[in-house]
Design an enzyme around this catalytic site. Structure first.
Site, PDB file in Angstrom:
ATOM      1  N   CYS A  89      47.303  34.977  41.667  1.00  0.00           N
ATOM      2  CA  CYS A  89      46.105  35.009  42.376  1.00  0.00           C
ATOM      3  C   CYS A  89      45.911  33.781  43.318  1.00  0.00           C
ATOM      4  O   CYS A  89      46.892  33.130  44.010  1.00  0.00           O
ATOM      5  CB  CYS A  89      44.659  35.816  42.059  1.00  0.00           C
ATOM      6  SG  CYS A  89      43.700  36.149  43.437  1.00  0.00           S
ATOM      7  N   HIS A 195      47.236  40.773  40.414  1.00  0.00           N
ATOM      8  CA  HIS A 195      46.796  40.697  39.200  1.00  0.00           C
ATOM      9  C   HIS A 195      47.473  41.059  37.943  1.00  0.00           C
ATOM     10  O   HIS A 195      47.402  42.386  37.825  1.00  0.00           O
ATOM     11  CB  HIS A 195      45.341  40.739  38.827  1.00  0.00           C
ATOM     12  CG  HIS A 195      44.476  39.940  39.560  1.00  0.00           C
ATOM     13  ND1 HIS A 195      43.873  38.703  39.045  1.00  0.00           N
ATOM     14  CD2 HIS A 195      43.807  39.725  40.728  1.00  0.00           C
ATOM     15  CE1 HIS A 195      43.145  38.054  39.970  1.00  0.00           C
ATOM     16  NE2 HIS A 195      43.010  38.869  41.021  1.00  0.00           N
ATOM     17  N   GLU A 197      47.457  40.984  34.788  1.00  0.00           N
ATOM     18  CA  GLU A 197      46.752  41.329  33.934  1.00  0.00           C
ATOM     19  C   GLU A 197      45.890  42.629  34.184  1.00  0.00           C
ATOM     20  O   GLU A 197      45.298  43.157  33.023  1.00  0.00           O
ATOM     21  CB  GLU A 197      45.655  40.208  33.362  1.00  0.00           C
ATOM     22  CG  GLU A 197      44.591  40.034  34.193  1.00  0.00           C
ATOM     23  CD  GLU A 197      44.935  39.139  35.569  1.00  0.00           C
ATOM     24  OE1 GLU A 197      44.007  38.783  36.224  1.00  0.00           O
ATOM     25  OE2 GLU A 197      45.967  39.127  35.773  1.00  0.00           O
TER      26      GLU A 197
END
EC number: 4.3.2.10
Length: 215
Positions: A89, A195, A197
């Protein structure tokens, strides 16, 4: 044992990123020594480096600068010593030459380009760009994208995007009222606007690929 430094400079969802990196390692039988750290010595000792980031470009750069010697350490380890690097990001956006969020602010200058406000061609599309979007791979042969395909989904939250000067550095895009850079790479460096994650199977696959990567 893969030693990875996840840099803590006060910006980024560190707990989620750390959990996802560890899960990617566990599910792929990768022996991992993950350090969430603000110390330059951990960056120097690492085999690979991850820089997360959430918030405004200038604030993130300031936070990174506030860690004494960290930018010098990153330049030494990533640029001079060519260790694998992943920016997430705003951590990816900081690789740019300049960020144009609330003024003009210098970046790390690792990949030529500017971070600029998203301007979708469809006025009905809201800013920030938030949620799941399909990836369009531009360089599917890149090792960090192994097993990921055009049409796979990833999770985005951003109002600014990386406008790369050299299209050869664009690894993947998404469509949001026009093409938006989703992943960038050069030499030993990669970055994702999305992202990993938060991107479930696609994100875990990318993280596992990064942990295995030997550029």
């Amino acid at each position: 044992m893969k030693r990875v430094a996840l840099i803590d400079y006060g910006s980024g969802n560190l707990r989620s990123a750390a959990k996802a990196i560890q899960r990617a390692a566990d599910e792929n039988a990768i022996a991992l020594d993950l350090r969430v750290t603000a110390k330059t010595e951990d960056v120097t000792a690492a085999d690979a480096i991850v820089l997360p980031g959430v918030g405004a470009f200038a604030d993130c750069y300031r936070g990174l600068s506030s860690l004494g010697g960290m930018i010098d350490a990153l330049n030494d380890q990533v640029i001079a010593k060519a260790k694998p690097f992943l920016g997430i990001c705003v951590g990816m956006q900081l690789m740019a030459s300049v960020g144009r969020e609330h003024g003009e602010h210098k970046g790390l200058g690792w990949i030529d380009g500017a971070v600029e406000l998203l301007k979708p061609s469809d006025a009905a599309l809201k800013i920030p760009h938030m949620g799941w979007n399909q990836l369009n791979l531009r360089q599917p042969q890149h090792p960090v994208l192994a097993g990921i395909h055009s049409g796979d989904h990833a999770y985005f939250v951003h109002s600014y995007h990386f406008a790369a000067q050299d299209r050869g550095n664009v690894l993947a895009e998404a469509d949001y009222g026009g093409p938006v850079l989703a992943a960038i790479g050069r030499d030993n460096m990669v970055g994702t606007q999305f992202h990993p994650e938060k991107s479930q199977a696609t994100g875990l696959r990318l993280l596992a690929n990064f942990l295995r990567w030997r550029p």
